[in-house]
Scaffold this active site. Sequence first.
Site, short mmCIF file in Angstrom:
data_model
loop_
_atom_site.label_atom_id
_atom_site.label_comp_id
_atom_site.label_asym_id
_atom_site.label_seq_id
_atom_site.Cartn_x
_atom_site.Cartn_y
_atom_site.Cartn_z
N GLU A 1 73.71 6.52 12.46
CA GLU A 1 74.18 7.89 12.74
C GLU A 1 75.66 7.82 13.02
OE1 GLU A 1 72.13 9.76 15.90
OE2 GLU A 1 70.19 9.50 14.98
N GLU B 268 68.39 15.87 7.55
CA GLU B 268 67.54 15.71 8.73
C GLU B 268 67.61 17.02 9.51
OE1 GLU B 268 67.62 12.04 10.92
OE2 GLU B 268 67.14 13.07 12.80
N ARG C 290 79.50 4.85 23.89
CA ARG C 290 78.83 4.92 25.19
C ARG C 290 77.49 4.18 25.20
NH1 ARG C 290 77.10 11.25 25.23
NH2 ARG C 290 79.31 11.47 24.76
N ARG D 59 78.65 5.98 18.51
CA ARG D 59 79.47 7.12 18.90
C ARG D 59 80.93 6.71 19.00
NH1 ARG D 59 76.16 11.58 21.09
NH2 ARG D 59 78.15 12.58 21.50
N HIS E 136 64.93 14.86 16.94
CA HIS E 136 65.59 15.24 18.20
C HIS E 136 64.59 15.91 19.15
CE1 HIS E 136 68.80 16.09 21.03
NE2 HIS E 136 69.54 15.28 20.31
N ASN F 151 64.90 5.25 17.25
CA ASN F 151 66.29 5.24 17.69
C ASN F 151 66.40 4.44 19.00
OD1 ASN F 151 68.61 6.05 19.23
ND2 ASN F 151 68.93 7.74 17.81
N THR G 204 73.45 14.77 20.85
CA THR G 204 73.87 15.58 19.71
C THR G 204 73.26 16.97 19.86
OG1 THR G 204 73.75 13.54 18.47
CG2 THR G 204 74.12 15.53 17.21
N HIS H 58 69.20 4.29 23.55
CA HIS H 58 69.13 4.33 25.01
C HIS H 58 68.71 3.01 25.64
CE1 HIS H 58 70.68 8.20 24.91
NE2 HIS H 58 69.70 8.67 24.17
N HIS I 298 73.10 5.20 16.74
CA HIS I 298 74.26 6.09 16.66
C HIS I 298 75.47 5.39 17.27
CE1 HIS I 298 75.93 10.41 17.68
NE2 HIS I 298 76.77 9.69 16.98
#
Length: 242
Positions: free
Chosen positions: A73, A154, A52, A48, A193, A10, A104, A13, A46
């Site tokens: 996502e 998931e 962000r 969002r 996660h 992922n 999340t 970030h 993801h």
Amino acid sequence: MSLPLRLGVNIDHVATVRNARGGAVPDPVRAAMLAVQAGADGITAHLREDRRHITDGDITRLMSALPVPLNLEMAATEEMLAIALRHRPHAACIVPEKREERTTEGGIDAAGQFERLAPIVAALGEAGVRVSLFIEPASAQIDAAVRLGAPVVELHTGHYAELDGDARAAELRRLSDAAALAAKNGIEVHAGHGLTYDNVVPVAAIPQVVELNIGHFLIGEAIFVGLKDSVARMREAMEASR
Ligand code: PXP
């Protein structure tokens, strides 16, 4: 016998750091390509509602650049459904989304939100997108996933990652029971996660789990050892426990 275990990296970030200053660097697409070279089997991003981190433009560029599957996502909204149907990524993981949360925080309530999820799962499936539901490791959620016809779940490992001692062992049992129940019902099992080099080991050892999606820790480690090394080391930790 355990099935092969895939790693989805992922890259959200990397975009978080980019967006802290605006502009184009660091580029999450470049990070994705590097992660693939280091052994990622797929890339997760993801989009969002508040954009962000990952942006619409990132999704467009990932779709054209990636040599591996993209797992998008997304929240269960009309806006995200339209975007997913336009891009048709390999997979879409439906997650709950609250504007004020940092990440999340829990799984989607597939049982409680059955009516809202049903048309979205159906539309994505008809478009050839492999749908996964990000859920808590609970039998009611697996039952709802079965009824929704989701091919993948998931399992949320966030609580497991935060706990220790007996509480962690109990949460690990919940994950492993949920994985067995999902697989028995013909559902492919992913997990993710809060996973790190250390806490990934028992999760990777659950034989029905075939994919782990990992982001924050890998991107953080990349500050110290580089993304290639952090991804390669995570792969080693995963494989050692298989
Ligand atoms: N899987 C899902 C569905 C997520 O929402 C996230 C966080 O975006 C992850 C996996 C990765 O979690 P982490 O960044 O803590 O590794």
